[in-house]
Scaffold this motif. Structure first.
Motif, mmCIF file in Angstrom:
data_model
loop_
_atom_site.group_PDB
_atom_site.id
_atom_site.type_symbol
_atom_site.label_atom_id
_atom_site.label_comp_id
_atom_site.label_asym_id
_atom_site.label_seq_id
_atom_site.Cartn_x
_atom_site.Cartn_y
_atom_site.Cartn_z
ATOM 1 N N GLY A 120 -4.020 -4.492 15.909
ATOM 2 C CA GLY A 120 -5.045 -5.219 15.894
ATOM 3 C C GLY A 120 -5.181 -6.323 15.096
ATOM 4 N N PRO A 121 -6.596 -7.131 15.085
ATOM 5 C CA PRO A 121 -6.612 -8.171 13.937
ATOM 6 C C PRO A 121 -6.943 -7.624 12.588
ATOM 7 C CG PRO A 121 -8.710 -7.634 14.998
ATOM 8 C CD PRO A 121 -7.501 -6.778 15.707
ATOM 9 N N VAL A 122 -6.899 -8.527 11.631
ATOM 10 C CA VAL A 122 -7.113 -8.024 10.248
ATOM 11 C C VAL A 122 -8.687 -8.253 10.033
ATOM 12 C CG1 VAL A 122 -6.673 -8.981 7.585
ATOM 13 C CG2 VAL A 122 -4.966 -9.235 9.498
ATOM 14 N N LEU A 123 -8.991 -7.296 9.265
ATOM 15 C CA LEU A 123 -10.493 -7.061 8.942
ATOM 16 C C LEU A 123 -11.099 -8.293 8.030
ATOM 17 C CD1 LEU A 123 -10.752 -3.345 8.492
ATOM 18 C CD2 LEU A 123 -11.174 -4.522 10.523
ATOM 19 N N SER A 124 -12.379 -8.867 8.234
ATOM 20 C CA SER A 124 -12.828 -9.588 7.597
ATOM 21 C C SER A 124 -13.391 -9.065 6.398
ATOM 22 C CB SER A 124 -13.948 -10.290 8.177
ATOM 23 O OG SER A 124 -15.001 -9.449 8.462
ATOM 24 N N ALA A 125 -13.690 -9.955 5.293
ATOM 25 C CA ALA A 125 -14.288 -9.216 3.829
ATOM 26 C C ALA A 125 -15.649 -8.395 4.189
ATOM 27 C CB ALA A 125 -14.370 -10.230 2.944
ATOM 28 N N ARG A 126 -16.242 -8.925 5.280
ATOM 29 C CA ARG A 126 -17.541 -8.100 5.543
ATOM 30 C C ARG A 126 -17.209 -6.871 6.226
ATOM 31 N NH1 ARG A 126 -22.529 -10.255 9.352
ATOM 32 N NH2 ARG A 126 -23.587 -8.370 9.374
ATOM 33 N N GLU A 127 -16.235 -6.736 7.115
ATOM 34 C CA GLU A 127 -16.025 -5.651 7.792
ATOM 35 C C GLU A 127 -15.114 -4.667 6.886
ATOM 36 O OE1 GLU A 127 -15.098 -7.250 12.088
ATOM 37 O OE2 GLU A 127 -13.339 -7.360 10.685
ATOM 38 N N ARG A 128 -14.444 -5.154 5.772
ATOM 39 C CA ARG A 128 -13.926 -4.511 4.857
ATOM 40 C C ARG A 128 -14.757 -3.385 4.123
ATOM 41 N NH1 ARG A 128 -8.275 -6.619 2.140
ATOM 42 N NH2 ARG A 128 -7.391 -7.514 4.116
ATOM 43 N N ALA A 129 -16.016 -4.439 3.691
ATOM 44 C CA ALA A 129 -16.946 -3.851 2.933
ATOM 45 C C ALA A 129 -17.823 -2.923 3.457
ATOM 46 C CB ALA A 129 -18.050 -5.034 2.553
ATOM 47 N N GLU A 130 -17.798 -3.059 4.884
ATOM 48 C CA GLU A 130 -18.716 -2.132 5.731
ATOM 49 C C GLU A 130 -17.741 -0.639 5.793
ATOM 50 O OE1 GLU A 130 -20.057 -3.950 8.950
ATOM 51 O OE2 GLU A 130 -21.564 -5.037 7.695
ATOM 52 N N ALA A 131 -16.299 -1.024 5.999
ATOM 53 C CA ALA A 131 -15.477 0.214 6.398
ATOM 54 C C ALA A 131 -15.692 1.334 5.304
ATOM 55 C CB ALA A 131 -14.327 -0.292 6.615
ATOM 56 N N ILE A 132 -15.127 2.368 5.481
ATOM 57 C CA ILE A 132 -14.885 3.709 4.534
ATOM 58 C C ILE A 132 -13.541 3.447 4.044
ATOM 59 C CG2 ILE A 132 -15.070 6.182 4.495
ATOM 60 C CD1 ILE A 132 -16.618 6.235 6.951
ATOM 61 N N PRO A 133 -13.256 3.247 2.793
ATOM 62 C CA PRO A 133 -11.809 3.437 2.188
ATOM 63 C C PRO A 133 -11.113 4.656 2.165
ATOM 64 C CG PRO A 133 -13.637 3.183 0.494
ATOM 65 C CD PRO A 133 -14.428 3.265 1.683
ATOM 66 N N ILE A 134 -10.146 4.618 2.266
ATOM 67 C CA ILE A 134 -9.129 6.030 2.319
ATOM 68 C C ILE A 134 -8.514 5.861 1.140
ATOM 69 C CG2 ILE A 134 -7.375 7.641 3.326
ATOM 70 C CD1 ILE A 134 -8.617 6.327 6.251
ATOM 71 N N ILE A 135 -8.559 6.772 0.146
ATOM 72 C CA ILE A 135 -7.886 6.700 -1.030
ATOM 73 C C ILE A 135 -6.829 7.626 -1.300
ATOM 74 C CG2 ILE A 135 -8.158 6.709 -3.633
ATOM 75 C CD1 ILE A 135 -11.247 5.426 -3.119
ATOM 76 N N VAL A 136 -5.842 7.332 -1.852
ATOM 77 C CA VAL A 136 -4.626 8.312 -2.097
ATOM 78 C C VAL A 136 -3.967 8.162 -3.459
ATOM 79 C CG1 VAL A 136 -2.468 9.289 -1.481
ATOM 80 C CG2 VAL A 136 -4.176 8.919 0.298
ATOM 81 N N ALA A 137 -4.249 8.955 -4.539
ATOM 82 C CA ALA A 137 -3.606 8.774 -5.678
ATOM 83 C C ALA A 137 -4.201 7.700 -6.371
ATOM 84 C CB ALA A 137 -2.177 8.564 -5.721
ATOM 85 N N GLY A 138 -5.465 7.249 -6.236
ATOM 86 C CA GLY A 138 -6.245 6.145 -6.861
ATOM 87 C C GLY A 138 -6.074 5.053 -6.314
ATOM 88 N N GLN A 139 -5.313 4.778 -5.035
ATOM 89 C CA GLN A 139 -5.169 3.692 -4.466
ATOM 90 C C GLN A 139 -5.710 3.554 -3.008
ATOM 91 O OE1 GLN A 139 -3.600 1.166 -5.606
ATOM 92 N NE2 GLN A 139 -3.031 2.097 -7.565
ATOM 93 N N VAL A 140 -6.266 2.395 -2.558
ATOM 94 C CA VAL A 140 -6.827 2.248 -1.298
ATOM 95 C C VAL A 140 -5.523 2.109 -0.158
ATOM 96 C CG1 VAL A 140 -8.105 1.013 0.314
ATOM 97 C CG2 VAL A 140 -8.997 1.467 -2.177
ATOM 98 N N VAL A 141 -5.316 3.114 0.648
ATOM 99 C CA VAL A 141 -4.246 2.869 1.580
ATOM 100 C C VAL A 141 -4.820 2.668 2.896
ATOM 101 C CG1 VAL A 141 -2.976 4.645 0.204
ATOM 102 C CG2 VAL A 141 -4.303 5.578 2.148
ATOM 103 N N GLY A 142 -6.007 2.621 3.163
ATOM 104 C CA GLY A 142 -6.407 2.060 4.745
ATOM 105 C C GLY A 142 -7.756 2.144 4.647
ATOM 106 N N TYR A 143 -8.333 1.844 5.710
ATOM 107 C CA TYR A 143 -9.975 1.639 6.013
ATOM 108 C C TYR A 143 -10.171 2.362 7.315
ATOM 109 C CZ TYR A 143 -9.672 -1.858 2.301
ATOM 110 O OH TYR A 143 -9.282 -2.479 1.376
ATOM 111 N N LEU A 144 -11.147 3.442 7.285
ATOM 112 C CA LEU A 144 -11.585 4.044 8.605
ATOM 113 C C LEU A 144 -13.010 3.182 8.896
ATOM 114 C CD1 LEU A 144 -11.548 6.165 10.642
ATOM 115 C CD2 LEU A 144 -12.817 7.542 9.059
ATOM 116 N N ILE A 145 -12.903 2.757 10.360
ATOM 117 C CA ILE A 145 -14.105 1.776 10.606
ATOM 118 C C ILE A 145 -14.649 2.840 11.953
ATOM 119 C CG2 ILE A 145 -14.731 -0.190 11.836
ATOM 120 C CD1 ILE A 145 -11.404 -0.162 10.638
#
Length: 475
Positions: A120-145
């Motif tokens: 799919g497309p790359v998320l915009s900055a606003r969509e990233r801010a509204e998404a739920i970050p997935i963190i592993v070992a202190g690093q953001v590895v993905g986003y759940l929309i």
């Protein structure tokens, strides 16, 4: 229009302005309330979708999957079971699925959704801010929309009640704002209509001849400007009316003198008080000539002031014209014991003027100078090159001069510093006024410099011709 009609018109204007404000307020309220309702519903659905995703434990499962596999391969199975399978055990009773989920990698590119793997497309900055970050070992590895797509199931009852209550607050706020806007619009409408009403009534009174009418300078800046312009107009009309009355009175006074002479002499002849001789007829004829000159002067002045006097503007040599006018008055000046001289260099440029009207200006100024210069005095006709492409012409005498209080009025109609002497010598009181208007029509300016006992200097300027050639004999 009578004052009552003006008032009715202004009342209609106030009503129309108020109605316009009310319509604008109503449209604004409905638009803002509808947009706020739509935005609140969409935002609240998104909040519930994210909350459902968090409650379902999907975020922890995705983090565990990435920690185990080191990538998002095979994650579509988790997304297929996402929030739609209901809340986590112990958190309540499950309900029908109403939210959808998608997964983006650390770069923000969507890699999977509930339907399987996607690119799919790359998320915009606003969509990233509204998404739920997935963190592993202190690093953001993905986003759940998590979204609530259109056509999803109804909201839970509590959520629906909350939205209904929020919408009620929006409509109440809109109604309050609308009421305040309507009240403010009513005040503004009346504030605009009241000064306009005063202006309309004032205009009706001025039209009826009440030139002393003035209106208060109040209200908004634009209305104050109009009120000030109205007062200035009324003052100018009052001054013009006063000048017209004075002019009519002066004309009647000036016409009465020769008419009285003509009528008196004719009556005396009819009554045989005066004999019917050539001398008496000549006296009546001279009075009629003076009357004709006055009528001609009035006609020329009226045409000049109206800008309807025909002018034949052409390059004119000033020096020869001054010498010609001096020659015309030479015998008259010699008879009065006055010396007449001309000072004009041969290198003067030509001026743009009507030669006949320019000669008339000089004629009037010379006549005025001879009238007030005693025997043994001197009159000088002078021409010099002025500034800014002009030539300055002067008629200077060594007479008694003009009193300071008379100088501001010297070019007014029928104004005489010495009325008795001017009338005795045949002056109509219009010569200087006509000269001033003729100079103005030819693009020049005119003025006077004088002091008691020091003579008078009448001057005027005229623009030079473009060719700027030196004078040659003739005009």
């Amino acid at each position: 229009m009578p004052p009552g009609g003006v008032g009715a018109t202004m009342n209609r204007l106030s009503f129309q302005l108020t109605l316009g404000f009310a319509l604008v307020a109503l449209v604004s309220i409905v638009t803002v309330a509808a947009l706020a309702n739509s935005r609140a519903r969409s935002t609240f659905r998104g909040y519930l979708a994210q909350n459902q995703a968090l409650e379902s434990g999907l975020v922890e499962q995705l983090a565990e999957h990435y920690a185990t596999h080191g990538s998002w391969e095979g994650v579509e199975a988790l997304l297929a079971r996402g929030p739609g399978m209901g809340p986590r055990p112990g958190r309540g009773v499950g309900g029908p699925p109403w939210s959808s989920v998608a997964l983006a990698d650390a770069a923000g590119r969507v890699v999977a959704d509930a339907g399987g793997l996607v690119t799919g497309p790359v998320l915009s900055a606003r969509e990233r801010a509204e998404a739920i970050p997935i963190i592993v070992a202190g690093q953001v590895v993905g986003y759940l929309i998590a979204r609530a797509p259109p056509g999803a199931a109804m909201l839970p009852l509590a959520a629906q009640r909350f939205l209904d209550s929020l919408n009620g607050v929006f409509w109440m706020a809109g109604a309050l704002a609308g009421s305040l806007g309507l009240a403010l619009g009513l005040l503004i409408a009346w504030g605009l209509a009241a000064p306009l009403r005063r202006l309309a009534v004032g205009a009706q009174r001025v039209a009826a001849g009440q030139f002393d009418e003035r209106v208060p300078v109040a209200g908004p800046a634009e209305v104050r400007t109009v009120a000030l312009a109205f007062n200035n107009m009324a003052a100018a009309l009052a001054a013009g009316e006063a000048e017209r009355r004075h002019m009519v009175a002066d004309i009647a006074h000036e016409l009465r003198t020769p008419l009285t002479v003509i009528q008196g002499n004719l009556r005396a002849m009819l009554d045989e008080v005066y004999p019917l001789t050539r001398e008496e007829v000549a006296r009546i004829y001279e009075a009629s000539l003076g009357l004709g000159r006055l009528v001609d002067d009035l006609r020329v002045l009226s045409l000049a002031e109206a800008g309807r006097l025909d002018l034949h503007v052409q390059p004119v040599a000033v020096g020869p014209l001054l010498k010609r006018e001096a020659a015309l008055f030479a015998d008259l000046a010699a008879g009065q014991g006055v010396r007449l001289q001309v000072e004009a260099p041969d290198t003067l440029p030509r001026v743009l003027a009507d030669p006949e009207r320019l000669a008339q200006v000089l004629h009037n100024l010379l006549s005025n100078a001879l009238r007030y210069t005693p025997a043994g005095g001197r009159i000088t006709l002078r021409a010099t090159a002025g500034s800014s492409g002009s030539v300055r012409l002067e008629v200077e005498d060594t007479g008694a001069g003009i009193a300071p209080e008379d100088l501001p009025h010297i070019f007014e109609r029928f104004y005489r510093a010495d009325r008795g002497r001017a009338r005795e010598n045949g002056g109509s009181g219009l010569g200087l006024t006509i000269a001033h208007q003729l100079v103005r029509l030819q693009g020049g300016t005119m003025g006077v410099e004088s002091a008691p006992g020091q003579g008078a200097r009448f001057w005027f300027t005229l623009p030079t011709a473009r060719c700027n050639t030196p004078e040659a004999p003739g005009i």
